[in-house]
Design a protein around this motif. Structure first.
Motif, PDB file in Angstrom:
ATOM      1  N   ASN A   1       3.543 -12.396  11.543  1.00 16.59           N
ATOM      2  CA  ASN A   1       4.169 -12.566  10.218  1.00 16.59           C
ATOM      3  C   ASN A   1       4.435 -11.231   9.519  1.00 16.59           C
ATOM      4  OD1 ASN A   1       4.141 -15.410  10.353  1.00 16.59           O
ATOM      5  ND2 ASN A   1       2.021 -15.451   9.659  1.00 16.59           N
ATOM      6  N   LEU A   2       4.644 -10.174  10.284  1.00 22.94           N
ATOM      7  CA  LEU A   2       4.921  -8.868   9.706  1.00 22.94           C
ATOM      8  C   LEU A   2       6.417  -8.596   9.604  1.00 22.94           C
ATOM      9  CD1 LEU A   2       2.211  -6.793  11.622  1.00 22.94           C
ATOM     10  CD2 LEU A   2       1.998  -8.013   9.456  1.00 22.94           C
ATOM     11  N   VAL A   3       7.218  -9.419  10.243  1.00 25.47           N
ATOM     12  CA  VAL A   3       8.682  -9.301  10.203  1.00 25.47           C
ATOM     13  C   VAL A   3       9.262 -10.692  10.033  1.00 25.47           C
ATOM     14  CG1 VAL A   3      10.711  -8.889  11.652  1.00 25.47           C
ATOM     15  CG2 VAL A   3       8.963  -7.130  11.466  1.00 25.47           C
ATOM     16  N   ARG A   4      10.281 -10.805   9.193  1.00 30.97           N
ATOM     17  CA  ARG A   4      11.019 -12.065   9.055  1.00 30.97           C
ATOM     18  C   ARG A   4      12.455 -11.856   9.546  1.00 30.97           C
ATOM     19  NH1 ARG A   4      11.009 -10.481   3.434  1.00 30.97           N
ATOM     20  NH2 ARG A   4       9.236 -11.821   3.020  1.00 30.97           N
ATOM     21  N   TYR A   5      13.088 -12.924   9.936  1.00 27.62           N
ATOM     22  CA  TYR A   5      14.476 -12.836  10.396  1.00 27.62           C
ATOM     23  C   TYR A   5      15.323 -13.828   9.619  1.00 27.62           C
ATOM     24  CZ  TYR A   5      13.147 -16.956  13.142  1.00 27.62           C
ATOM     25  OH  TYR A   5      12.698 -18.189  13.527  1.00 27.62           O
TER      26      TYR A   5
ATOM     27  N   PRO B   1      16.780  -4.421   6.263  1.00 28.56           N
ATOM     28  CA  PRO B   1      17.193  -5.411   7.271  1.00 28.56           C
ATOM     29  C   PRO B   1      18.239  -4.844   8.234  1.00 28.56           C
ATOM     30  CG  PRO B   1      17.182  -6.377   5.072  1.00 28.56           C
ATOM     31  CD  PRO B   1      16.997  -4.911   4.892  1.00 28.56           C
ATOM     32  N   ARG B   2      18.020  -5.074   9.549  1.00 30.55           N
ATOM     33  CA  ARG B   2      18.944  -4.545  10.552  1.00 30.55           C
ATOM     34  C   ARG B   2      19.029  -5.528  11.714  1.00 30.55           C
ATOM     35  NH1 ARG B   2      18.716   1.709  11.788  1.00 30.55           N
ATOM     36  NH2 ARG B   2      20.902   1.493  11.327  1.00 30.55           N
ATOM     37  N   PRO B   3      20.194  -5.600  12.367  1.00 32.77           N
ATOM     38  CA  PRO B   3      20.300  -6.402  13.591  1.00 32.77           C
ATOM     39  C   PRO B   3      19.672  -5.669  14.781  1.00 32.77           C
ATOM     40  CG  PRO B   3      22.408  -5.398  13.089  1.00 32.77           C
ATOM     41  CD  PRO B   3      21.492  -5.063  11.947  1.00 32.77           C
ATOM     42  N   LEU B   4      19.541  -6.380  15.881  1.00 35.92           N
ATOM     43  CA  LEU B   4      18.877  -5.822  17.060  1.00 35.92           C
ATOM     44  C   LEU B   4      19.626  -4.604  17.607  1.00 35.92           C
ATOM     45  CD1 LEU B   4      16.668  -6.084  19.258  1.00 35.92           C
ATOM     46  CD2 LEU B   4      18.201  -7.648  20.476  1.00 35.92           C
ATOM     47  N   ARG B   5      20.954  -4.645  17.598  1.00 34.47           N
ATOM     48  CA  ARG B   5      21.754  -3.558  18.184  1.00 34.47           C
ATOM     49  C   ARG B   5      21.487  -2.235  17.458  1.00 34.47           C
ATOM     50  NH1 ARG B   5      26.463  -1.692  16.441  1.00 34.47           N
ATOM     51  NH2 ARG B   5      26.721  -3.477  15.047  1.00 34.47           N
TER      52      ARG B   5
ATOM     53  N   ASN C   1       8.424   0.964  11.704  1.00 38.60           N
ATOM     54  CA  ASN C   1       8.752   2.083  10.820  1.00 38.60           C
ATOM     55  C   ASN C   1      10.256   2.164  10.576  1.00 38.60           C
ATOM     56  OD1 ASN C   1       8.096   4.288   9.234  1.00 38.60           O
ATOM     57  ND2 ASN C   1       8.352   5.733  10.919  1.00 38.60           N
ATOM     58  N   SER C   2      11.052   1.881  11.614  1.00 40.32           N
ATOM     59  CA  SER C   2      12.509   1.889  11.459  1.00 40.32           C
ATOM     60  C   SER C   2      12.961   0.819  10.468  1.00 40.32           C
ATOM     61  CB  SER C   2      13.174   1.687  12.820  1.00 40.32           C
ATOM     62  OG  SER C   2      14.569   1.563  12.686  1.00 40.32           O
ATOM     63  N   LEU C   3      12.369  -0.373  10.570  1.00 39.51           N
ATOM     64  CA  LEU C   3      12.734  -1.454   9.648  1.00 39.51           C
ATOM     65  C   LEU C   3      12.275  -1.151   8.224  1.00 39.51           C
ATOM     66  CD1 LEU C   3      11.899  -4.607  11.818  1.00 39.51           C
ATOM     67  CD2 LEU C   3      14.156  -3.815  11.128  1.00 39.51           C
ATOM     68  N   LEU C   4      11.118  -0.515   8.086  1.00 37.97           N
ATOM     69  CA  LEU C   4      10.625  -0.178   6.753  1.00 37.97           C
ATOM     70  C   LEU C   4      11.511   0.862   6.077  1.00 37.97           C
ATOM     71  CD1 LEU C   4       6.798   0.013   7.537  1.00 37.97           C
ATOM     72  CD2 LEU C   4       7.884  -1.637   6.023  1.00 37.97           C
TER      73      LEU C   4
ATOM     74  N   GLU D   1      19.470 -10.716  11.432  1.00 40.59           N
ATOM     75  CA  GLU D   1      18.910  -9.475  10.904  1.00 40.59           C
ATOM     76  C   GLU D   1      17.398  -9.621  10.746  1.00 40.59           C
ATOM     77  OE1 GLU D   1      20.775  -8.125   7.356  1.00 40.59           O
ATOM     78  OE2 GLU D   1      22.557  -7.374   8.425  1.00 40.59           O
ATOM     79  N   TYR D   2      16.690  -8.547  11.045  1.00 40.80           N
ATOM     80  CA  TYR D   2      15.224  -8.513  10.983  1.00 40.80           C
ATOM     81  C   TYR D   2      14.803  -7.611   9.822  1.00 40.80           C
ATOM     82  CZ  TYR D   2      15.764 -10.388  15.667  1.00 40.80           C
ATOM     83  OH  TYR D   2      16.114 -11.168  16.739  1.00 40.80           O
ATOM     84  N   GLU D   3      13.792  -8.059   9.101  1.00 36.69           N
ATOM     85  CA  GLU D   3      13.319  -7.323   7.922  1.00 36.69           C
ATOM     86  C   GLU D   3      11.800  -7.232   7.953  1.00 36.69           C
ATOM     87  OE1 GLU D   3      13.536  -7.501   3.016  1.00 36.69           O
ATOM     88  OE2 GLU D   3      14.244  -9.183   4.230  1.00 36.69           O
ATOM     89  N   ALA D   4      11.272  -6.021   7.765  1.00 31.13           N
ATOM     90  CA  ALA D   4       9.820  -5.817   7.741  1.00 31.13           C
ATOM     91  C   ALA D   4       9.245  -6.279   6.405  1.00 31.13           C
ATOM     92  CB  ALA D   4       9.488  -4.346   7.981  1.00 31.13           C
TER      93      ALA D   4
END
Length: 541
Positions: free
Chosen positions: A61-65, A33-37, A26-29, A74-77
Motif C-alpha cells: 500500500n505504498l503506491v496507488r495506481y 504520478p507517472r506511467p510505467l514507460r 524515490n522517482s515517484l516521490l 499512472e502510479y503515484e507514491a
C-alpha cells in the motif's frame, strides 16, 4: 513534499525493501504520478525490475495506481504511508499489549507481507509460536484464529478491497488495471473457516528442501494442490485504528494528570465503549448515558452511581471540556471530545506544552525563551515591554530572544496602526505565536532527526561489518555443535574465536544501536503529536 520527508522516505524504502525498490519509489516521490514507460526511463532499470518493484510497493500500500481517461495507468507514491513504516514497532508493541503474543505476531506478519489471507496468517503465526515452546508442545490454530477474530472485531485489521464481479454477459474489453472496492459493512467480517491443526516446527535443511521440491512438483502438475478456503480474501493492518488508540491513550493520560485516576478510568470506559462506532476523524465519541457507563465500568472500580455522576459533572465542567454533555432528560448523555486542534476539548491551545515537545524546545532555545513562548501562548498578543514585565527578563535579553524566535518563524509580529500613515511612533507592535508555522518547523526538524539517526545506524553497521559477520559465523558453528551434542570444552574453544576486545566492541555496537532505535521511537511519538495537531487544525472550518 519537503527535502527532509523525501530523504526519510528514501532511507525507509532502502532499509526495508532494497535499492531497486528505493530507486523506483524515490522517482515517484520526486516527479509525482507517472506511467510505467516514463518510470523505466527515469530510473534506468529494466522494465521487468520496475514492474516487480511496483508490485512490492502496491502489495504494501505504498503506491496507488489510477487509470487515465486515455487508457494509460499512472502510479503515484503515497509519502504519508511510507513514513508510517517508522511506526511499525509501535503498532506491533500495541498489539502485544492488547492481545498477547498471537496478536503481536499476527500484526507483524501482516505488516511484513503487506496483506495475507487469514488461513495463511494463522498458520504462519502458529508455526512461529510453536518454535518458541518446549518440546512436545504446539500452538493450536483455533487459539490464533480467535485472536485474529478479536483483532477484526475491534477494527485493528481489515479486509483489502477486491475486484468487483463483472456480469457474465458483458463483451466489453477488460480495463487496463482493475478497480478495487469493498463495502464498509464488509471490511471487518471474518469468513467462517474451520481451521484445524497445530503449529509445526522447522525441519532440517535437507527435509525442508525436500518438502519445497514436493510442493513445487504438485503445483506444476496441478493435481493435488488444494485451494485455501478463504482464497481471494486478504487482510491488512488498519493503521488509522492504531492512531485512534494512541490518541485515546494520550487523552486518558491527560485526564489522569489533570484530575485523578478514577476520572481517567471513567474516560477510558467511555472510549472503549465507542471505539468501534466512532469514526477516525470524528470530533467526539458516540453519546452515552450515565447508566450505560456505570454498567461498563471495570469490576475493580467499586464506585456508586451517584459518585459516577459527580465525576461526569466534574469532567463536563472542566475548562478543557474533556467530556461534553447534551440534553437533560434521563440525566443527559455524555461524549468524549477528541479533537486535537486549537481551542479543542482536552488539547491545550497548541501542542507545545505536550511533555514530549517542551524538552525539544528547551534544548534548542533555552529555558528563558521557553518562558516567553509559554507566555505568548497564554496571553495571545503582547508588546515587547509587556513581555519583559510578565516574563521578568531584562529588556536586552528579551529583545534578543524575541528576534531569535522571530527569525525561526516561531513567533510573528503584528502591526496595529493608530493612524492611516502607519507611523512607527503611532503603531502598536504585538508579538504572537504562529502556532501552525512553529508546528511545521518542529515536524520538519523531527523528520531530519530520524533520517540522521537512520544514517548513523547504517554507518555503525558498515564500520563493524566484518566483526558482525564473524560473530554470526561463530554463533552458527556453536548452534550446530550444540545440536550434535558437542562437549563443553569444544564449545568453549569455538567461543574463544572472538577475542576480548572484539567482544567489547560488539557490546558497544549493540548498546549504540539500541540507543538509536529507542531515539527513533521517541522522535516518532513527537511526530505523531505534531501530525495529529496539524491534521485536525487543517480540518477545522
Amino acid at each position: 513534499m519537503t527535502q527532509a520527508e523525501l530523504r526519510l522516505c528514501s532511507l525507509l524504502l532502502q532499509e526495508h525493501f532494497g535499492e531497486i525498490v528505493e530507486k523506483v519509489g524515490n522517482s515517484l516521490l520526486r516527479t509525482g504520478p507517472r506511467p510505467l514507460r516514463l518510470l523505466v526511463g527515469d530510473t534506468g532499470l529494466l522494465p521487468d525490475q520496475v514492474k516487480k518493484a511496483l508490485c512490492v510497493l502496491i502489495q504494501h500500500n505504498l503506491v496507488r495506481y489510477e487509470v487515465q481517461p486515455r487508457g494509460s495507468v499512472e502510479y503515484e507514491a503515497r509519502s504519508e504511508r511510507i513514513l508510517r513504516i517508522l511506526r511499525y514497532p509501535r503498532y506491533i508493541y500495541t498489539a502485544k499489549t492488547l492481545y498477547g503474543d498471537p496478536g503481536e505476531l499476527l500484526v507483524e506478519e501482516l505488516l511484513l507481507h503487506g496483506h495475507l489471507p487469514m488461513s495463511c496468517a494463522v498458520s504462519r503465526v502458529a508455526d512461529r509460536l510453536t518454535e518458541t515452546m518446549e518440546d512436545g508442545k504446539t500452538m493450536d490454530y483455533t487459539e490464533v484464529s480467535s485472536t485474529f477474530v478479536r483483532l477484526a472485531d475491534t477494527h485493528f485489521i481489515q479486509r483489502c478491497p477486491i475486484v468487483p464481479e463483472s456480469p457474465w454477459n458483458t463483451k466489453a474489453p477488460p480495463p487496463p488495471a482493475p478497480a478495487l472496492a469493498i463495502a464498509e459493512k464488509d471490511m471487518y467480517i471474518v469468513p467462517r473457516l474451520s481451521l484445524v491443526g497445530k503449529g509445526k516446527r522447522r525441519h532440517s535443511c535437507d527435509e525442508e528442501e525436500e518438502r519445497e521440491h514436493k510442493a513445487k512438483k504438485q503445483k506444476q502438475e496441478g493435481g493435488n494442490s488444494e485451494t485455501p478456503p478463504d482464497d481471494g480474501i486478504y487482510w491488512q493492518v488498519n493503521l488509522e485504528r492504531f492512531h485512534q488508540h494512541f490518541r485515546d491513550q494520550a487523552l486518558v493520560s491527560a485526564v489522569a494528570s489533570r484530575m485523578d485516576q478514577t476520572s481517567s478510568e471513567v474516560v477510558r470506559t467511555m472510549l472503549r465503549m465507542s471505539e468501534v462506532t466512532t469514526a477516525s476523524g470524528a470530533s467526539h465519541t458516540q453519546p452515552l448515558s450515565s447508566n450505560e457507563i456505570f454498567r461498563s465500568l471495570p469490576a475493580g472500580y467499586n464506585i456508586g452511581k451517584q459518585v459516577l455522576d459527580q465525576y461526569l459533572a466534574l469532567l463536563a465542567d472542566d475548562p478543557l471540556e474533556f467530556v461534553g454533555k447534551s440534553g437533560d432528560s434521563g440525566g443527559g448523555t455524555y461524549s468524549v471530545k477528541v479533537t486535537w486542534g486549537p481551542g479543542a476539548s482536552w488539547a491545550p491551545p497548541s501542542p507545545f506544552p505536550h511533555p514530549s515537545l517542551m524538552p525539544l524546545f528547551l534544548h534548542r532555545f533555552g529555558s528563558r525563551c521557553a518562558r516567553i513562548f509559554r507566555l505568548l501562548l497564554r496571553k495571545k498578543h503582547l508588546e515587547q515591554k509587556q513581555v519583559e514585565d510578565f516574563a521578568m527578563i531584562p529588556a536586552k535579553e528579551a529583545k534578543d530572544m524575541l528576534y531569535r524566535m522571530l527569525s525561526e518563524n516561531l513567533v510573528s509580529l503584528q502591526e496595529i496602526p493608530k493612524t492611516p500613515d502607519h507611523a512607527p511612533s503611532r503603531t502598536f507592535y504585538l508579538y504572537t505565536v504562529n502556532v501552525m508555522a512553529a508546528a511545521r518547523m518542529l515536524l520538519h526538524r523531527c523528520y531530519k532527526s530520524v533520517a540522521n539517526l537512520m544514517e548513523r545506524r547504517q554507518h555503525e553497521m558498515r564500520e563493524n561489518k566484518r566483526l558482525l559477520e564473524k560473530s554470526q559465523r561463530v554463533e552458527a558453528i556453536l548452534a550446530s555443535m550444540q545440536a550434535t551434542g558437542a562437549e563443553a570444552a569444544q564449545l568453549h574453544e569455538v567461543e574463544e574465536m572472538i577475542t576480548g576486545p572484539e567482544r567489547q566492541q560488539l557490546e558497544n555496537l549493540k548498546r549504540n544501536v539500541n540507543k538509536i532505535d529507542a531515539s527513533e521511537n521517541q522522535v516518532d511519538e513527537t511526530i505523531f503529536v505534531l501530525e495529529s495537531f496539524i491534521e485536525s487544525t487543517m480540518k477545522r472550518p
